[in-house]
Design an enzyme around this catalytic site. Sequence first.
Site, PDB file in Angstrom:
ATOM      1  N   ALA A   1       0.807  -1.232   0.000  1.00  4.57           N
ATOM      2  CA  ALA A   1       0.000   0.000   0.000  1.00  4.57           C
ATOM      3  C   ALA A   1       0.835   1.275   0.000  1.00  4.57           C
ATOM      4  CB  ALA A   1      -0.931  -0.002   1.204  1.00  4.57           C
ATOM      5  N   SER A   2       2.107   1.182  -0.322  1.00  2.00           N
ATOM      6  CA  SER A   2       2.935   2.392  -0.299  1.00  2.00           C
ATOM      7  C   SER A   2       2.724   3.265  -1.532  1.00  2.00           C
ATOM      8  CB  SER A   2       4.420   2.024  -0.167  1.00  2.00           C
ATOM      9  OG  SER A   2       4.808   1.138  -1.200  1.00  2.00           O
ATOM     10  N   ARG A   3       2.065   2.717  -2.555  1.00  2.00           N
ATOM     11  CA  ARG A   3       1.827   3.482  -3.791  1.00  2.00           C
ATOM     12  C   ARG A   3       0.707   2.806  -4.590  1.00  2.00           C
ATOM     13  NH1 ARG A   3       6.606   0.550  -4.538  1.00  2.00           N
ATOM     14  NH2 ARG A   3       7.797   2.284  -3.691  1.00  2.00           N
ATOM     15  N   GLY A   4       0.339   3.447  -5.688  1.00  2.00           N
ATOM     16  CA  GLY A   4      -0.556   2.830  -6.658  1.00  2.00           C
ATOM     17  C   GLY A   4      -1.937   2.493  -6.128  1.00  2.00           C
ATOM     18  N   ILE A   5      -2.443   1.340  -6.554  1.00  2.00           N
ATOM     19  CA  ILE A   5      -3.797   0.924  -6.199  1.00  2.00           C
ATOM     20  C   ILE A   5      -3.938   0.697  -4.700  1.00  2.00           C
ATOM     21  CG2 ILE A   5      -5.477  -0.943  -6.449  1.00  2.00           C
ATOM     22  CD1 ILE A   5      -4.494  -1.226  -9.381  1.00  2.00           C
ATOM     23  N   GLY A   6      -2.939   0.096  -4.084  1.00  2.00           N
ATOM     24  CA  GLY A   6      -3.011  -0.129  -2.637  1.00  2.00           C
ATOM     25  C   GLY A   6      -3.158   1.163  -1.866  1.00  2.00           C
TER      26      GLY A   6
ATOM     27  N   LYS B   1       7.216  -3.289   1.492  1.00  2.00           N
ATOM     28  CA  LYS B   1       8.675  -3.368   1.625  1.00  2.00           C
ATOM     29  C   LYS B   1       9.352  -2.010   1.598  1.00  2.00           C
ATOM     30  CE  LYS B   1       9.621  -6.054  -1.798  1.00  2.00           C
ATOM     31  NZ  LYS B   1      10.479  -6.812  -2.746  1.00  2.00           N
TER      32      LYS B   1
ATOM     33  N   ASP C   1       7.883  -7.822   4.131  1.00  2.00           N
ATOM     34  CA  ASP C   1       8.029  -8.585   2.899  1.00  2.00           C
ATOM     35  C   ASP C   1       7.106  -9.794   3.027  1.00  2.00           C
ATOM     36  OD1 ASP C   1       8.778 -10.268   0.812  1.00  2.00           O
ATOM     37  OD2 ASP C   1      10.924  -9.842   1.004  1.00  2.00           O
TER      38      ASP C   1
ATOM     39  N   TYR D   1       3.758 -15.060 -15.301  1.00  2.00           N
ATOM     40  CA  TYR D   1       2.914 -14.045 -14.661  1.00  2.00           C
ATOM     41  C   TYR D   1       1.465 -14.506 -14.578  1.00  2.00           C
ATOM     42  CZ  TYR D   1       0.430  -9.673 -13.795  1.00  2.00           C
ATOM     43  OH  TYR D   1      -0.391  -8.704 -13.262  1.00  2.00           O
TER      44      TYR D   1
END
Length: 273
Positions: free
Chosen positions: A14-19, A38, A70, A164
Amino acid sequence: MTTLSGKTLFITGASRGIGLAIALRAARDGANVVIAAKSDVSNPRLPGTIHTAASAVEAAGGKALALKCDIREEEQVHAAVAAAVDAFGGIDILVNNASAIWLRGTLDTPMKRFDLMQQVNSRGSFLCAQACLPQLLKAPNPHILTLCPPPSLDPKWWGPHTGYTLAKMGMSFVTLGLAAEFGPQGVAVNALWPRTLIATDALNMIPGVAAGNGRTPAIMGDAAHAVLTRAAAGFSGNFLVDDEVLRQAGVTDFSGYAVDPSMPLFPDLFLDA
């Protein structure tokens, strides 16, 4: 329930983006948000850390707990869950957002990258659910929301990047299993996936695609909020798509989510147009 006020969300990556978008939407309700990721030191190539995310959550009206974690490491996940419970008294919602991506064919996929994707995506989602479930089973309206696509065996999704696709479909099958096991116990276990590409750093992995071909992460934050405020009982095993969720919630105009309204929106992987 129309608000996440007072609820505790444990969000991976959740440090960036969608989270982060999901965290900020919950924060506007006054939720407690555990930022488990992380990134605890700034990286010029990848902006955003658990600390900047926590500051943004608190600025938006929520309470934040930044935890370096992590999700490949069992001890770190259990320690993060314990810290969340110590800080907020329990966990109401788990959002499995952390994910690793590598859109290459078999001969161009190092085994180190293959292993990373399996460990973060499917194994990480399973581990985080396993660690949070003792708390979720005690919560009044518990949810697990995993960011993964509807399961598909269509070869067109497997041929170009088997590693992926296996990792993302692994998250989908974990969702299926957890829903079957814990849905009857009152835990809403569901998946959410975007209709179009989302303008995050992951777009840099896709050749020929620009941020303008996607929507902002806010659409996923709003869609997740609509899911997580629903009654958990009897609501499990669904593979939801962001704009469908919002349309059911009464949203009719999606133009505000476009990064560049003059550019065409590209569909995300794993969804048939």
